[in-house]
Design a protein around this motif. Structure first.
Motif, PDB file in Angstrom:
ATOM      1  N   SER A 271       3.561  -1.040  -4.754  1.00 48.46           N
ATOM      2  CA  SER A 271       2.162  -0.605  -4.656  1.00 48.46           C
ATOM      3  C   SER A 271       1.549  -0.411  -6.043  1.00 48.46           C
TER       4      SER A 271
ATOM      5  N   GLU B 103      -7.001   2.478  -6.615  1.00 49.95           N
ATOM      6  CA  GLU B 103      -7.626   2.686  -5.301  1.00 49.95           C
ATOM      7  C   GLU B 103      -7.031   3.963  -4.692  1.00 49.95           C
ATOM      8  N   TYR B 104      -7.917   4.859  -4.237  1.00 52.88           N
ATOM      9  CA  TYR B 104      -7.436   6.115  -3.680  1.00 52.88           C
ATOM     10  C   TYR B 104      -8.347   6.577  -2.544  1.00 52.88           C
ATOM     11  N   ASN B 105      -7.812   7.471  -1.728  1.00 50.77           N
ATOM     12  CA  ASN B 105      -8.595   8.141  -0.697  1.00 50.77           C
ATOM     13  C   ASN B 105      -8.902   9.562  -1.164  1.00 50.77           C
TER      14      ASN B 105
ATOM     15  N   LYS C 104     -12.638   6.034   0.971  1.00 56.04           N
ATOM     16  CA  LYS C 104     -11.788   5.234   0.092  1.00 56.04           C
ATOM     17  C   LYS C 104     -12.599   4.854  -1.140  1.00 56.04           C
TER      18      LYS C 104
ATOM     19  N   THR D 208       3.026  10.820  -0.774  1.00 57.92           N
ATOM     20  CA  THR D 208       2.120  11.841  -1.304  1.00 57.92           C
ATOM     21  C   THR D 208       2.782  12.677  -2.394  1.00 57.92           C
TER      22      THR D 208
ATOM     23  N   LYS E 234       0.851  -1.185   0.000  1.00 58.80           N
ATOM     24  CA  LYS E 234       0.000   0.000   0.000  1.00 58.80           C
ATOM     25  C   LYS E 234       0.891   1.240   0.000  1.00 58.80           C
ATOM     26  N   ASN E 235       0.618   2.151  -0.908  1.00 57.05           N
ATOM     27  CA  ASN E 235       1.426   3.359  -1.003  1.00 57.05           C
ATOM     28  C   ASN E 235       1.152   4.305   0.162  1.00 57.05           C
ATOM     29  N   SER E 236       2.219   4.924   0.671  1.00 61.65           N
ATOM     30  CA  SER E 236       2.097   5.923   1.735  1.00 61.65           C
ATOM     31  C   SER E 236       2.685   7.272   1.321  1.00 61.65           C
TER      32      SER E 236
ATOM     33  N   GLU F 164      -3.469   4.609  -3.298  1.00 63.58           N
ATOM     34  CA  GLU F 164      -2.884   3.589  -2.427  1.00 63.58           C
ATOM     35  C   GLU F 164      -2.353   2.424  -3.249  1.00 63.58           C
ATOM     36  N   LYS F 165      -3.077   2.078  -4.327  1.00 64.46           N
ATOM     37  CA  LYS F 165      -2.664   0.965  -5.177  1.00 64.46           C
ATOM     38  C   LYS F 165      -3.072   1.259  -6.615  1.00 64.46           C
TER      39      LYS F 165
END
Length: 460
Positions: free
Chosen positions: A23, A59-61, A145, A15, A11-13, A45-46
């Protein structure tokens, strides 16, 4: 089943700059250092990216702001984008063929950028070559999400566009450049249903009058809303307003039956005849990136192993009884159900789709996917992994020189000079043909061909 770019393992952290190692999976390879293009202000995130077939899963927030930009990873701007909140009760936001405002779970109309309405989901701005634009809508960019599916046209494999209905049983012919295996349609300017046709219902038969609905829990039905799958596109053969209302704009996504085949011949698109583009170099054809499969439920565990690749996105639908369709993907993980026809949030069902395999997937005992004696359908996309391509090589004269049993090029006098009864094979296999019963040779500036009357033929 759709195949995207493979399954990310982290999972990417980050920014900014490079995303977290592994990821992102790009065309089957985990990326140790991947930096999204376009300076997005939302880092996913992915990401699972298949640039060969023009399909990615992201996939993103959301940033809970009035605008946002999120990378899609593809080589061209997406022409169709589907976004869904994972956990909340919410609509499925859809942008398709220049129209935004669609909802996959609803029959609402789409709107284009010139209307200035329904712009919240995509900020009234079409995707660019690097990012998808988001507004401040709960459906695409709140503090939640999201999962996003992106598609763009790929010559010979996938076509996204629009056509205008004529209200006639002799409906519009839609040129795609290939014989479709699957077609999704939705009226852009009318509150009509999402129709899905494929070449398995009935098996490779015209007219294709067996449909399923994206936004409803109906089973498979047969009606007068029909179309024909042709060698270079599809034709509407019904006057019904749902798919061919007079003057109605219909958006569509079509996917090829055999991406290695290009249909060469006349096809009407904006009044222009279409022929194979010719030129030197190599052309890659996406292969094994989409497959329709069907099965009969057994009420227990069942392996579906005739997909032919490891899918990244699977859309299942019951055929013999009314039930909401289910979607699964490799980023959210197995057993995670989302229903295109409802606003329900993601649900975990341990007895649904339990595993992605190299040739398909494994099902549990859930009635959603495997009720005993009930029949089901799944459309499978490849999210990446290892992409197989066929790569015919062209000479500067437009001649294919590899992977062929025979090749006739009627624009080349080496095949046919305009007279006589022999057509010459351009490969080394000597599969020359003889003209029988006088087919008429048509010489056009932008491509030559033979006109066959039903009795004439080429004998090999």
């Amino acid at each position: 089943c759709w195949k995207a770019g493979g399954q990310p393992m982290a999972k990417n952290s980050s920014t900014s700059g490079a995303m977290t190692a592994n990821s992102v999976s790009l065309n089957g390879s985990l990326q140790s250092s991947y930096t999204p293009s376009g300076s997005p202000n939302i880092y996913p995130e992915k990401m699972s990216i298949n640039t060969n077939s023009g399909f990615s899963i992201v996939e993103y927030n959301g940033n809970n702001a009035s605008t946002g930009t999120v990378p899609h990873g593809l080589s061209s701007p997406p022409e169709m984008v589907i976004i869904r909140v994972r956990s909340e009760i919410q609509n499925w936001a859809v942008l398709m063929a220049g129209y935004m405002g669609f909802r996959l779970n609803s029959t609402v109309v789409g709107t284009n950028t010139s209307t200035g309405t329904s712009k919240g989901n995509f900020n009234n701005t079409l995707p660019t070559s690097t990012v998808v634009n988001l507004g401040g809508s709960d459906e695409t960019n709140d503090n939640y999400k999201y999962i996003m599916y992106n598609f763009h046209s790929v010559d010979g494999y996938q076509k996204i566009g629009t056509f205008i209905g004529n209200g006639s049983n002799d409906g519009p012919f839609v040129y795609t450049g290939f014989k479709p295996a699957w077609v999704l349609t939705k009226a852009a300017d009318a509150t009509y249903q999402w129709y899905i046709f494929d070449n398995k219902r009935p098996e490779n038969s015209n007219p294709n009058n067996t449909r399923l609905f994206a936004e409803a829990n109906n089973g498979e039905s047969t009606s007068t809303n029909t179309l024909n799958f042709l060698s270079n596109g599809f034709q509407i053969t019904a006057s019904d307003a749902q798919i061919n209302g007079d003057g109605t704009i219909i958006a569509y996504l079509a996917i090829a039956e055999d991406p290695a085949k290009y249909a060469q011949g006349a096809g009407v698109e904006l009044g222009t005849e279409k022929f194979l583009e010719k030129g030197a170099g190599e052309t890659s054809y996406p292969e094994d990136n989409f497959k329709t499969v069907h099965w009969t439920g057994n009420g227990g565990f069942q392996t579906i192993d005739d997909v032919g690749f490891k899918p990244g996105f699977v859309w299942t639908q019951a055929r013999s009884f009314g039930n909401y369709p289910q979607t699964f993907d490799s980023i959210r993980g197995v057993t995670k159900e989302l229903e295109p026809a409802t606003t329900s949030g993601e649900a975990t069902n341990a007895d649904s789709l339990t595993s992605f395999t190299d040739n398909g997937f494994i099902l549990g005992s859930s009635n959603n996917v495997n009720q005993n004696t009930s029949t089901y359908k799944a459309w499978c996309w490849k999210a990446g992994d290892t992409t197989v391509t066929k790569k015919p090589t062209y000479t500067s004269a437009g001649i294919l020189t590899s992977n062929l049993a025979l090749h006739y090029n009627f624009a080349d006098s080496n095949t046919y000079a305009g007279s006589g009864t022999t057509v010459s094979d351009l490969t080394s296999n000597n599969n020359d043909g003889t003209l029988v019963n006088g087919p008429v040779f048509i010489d056009r500036a932008n491509g030559n061909y033979f006109d066959f009357d039903g009795l004439s033929l080429i004998h090999i």
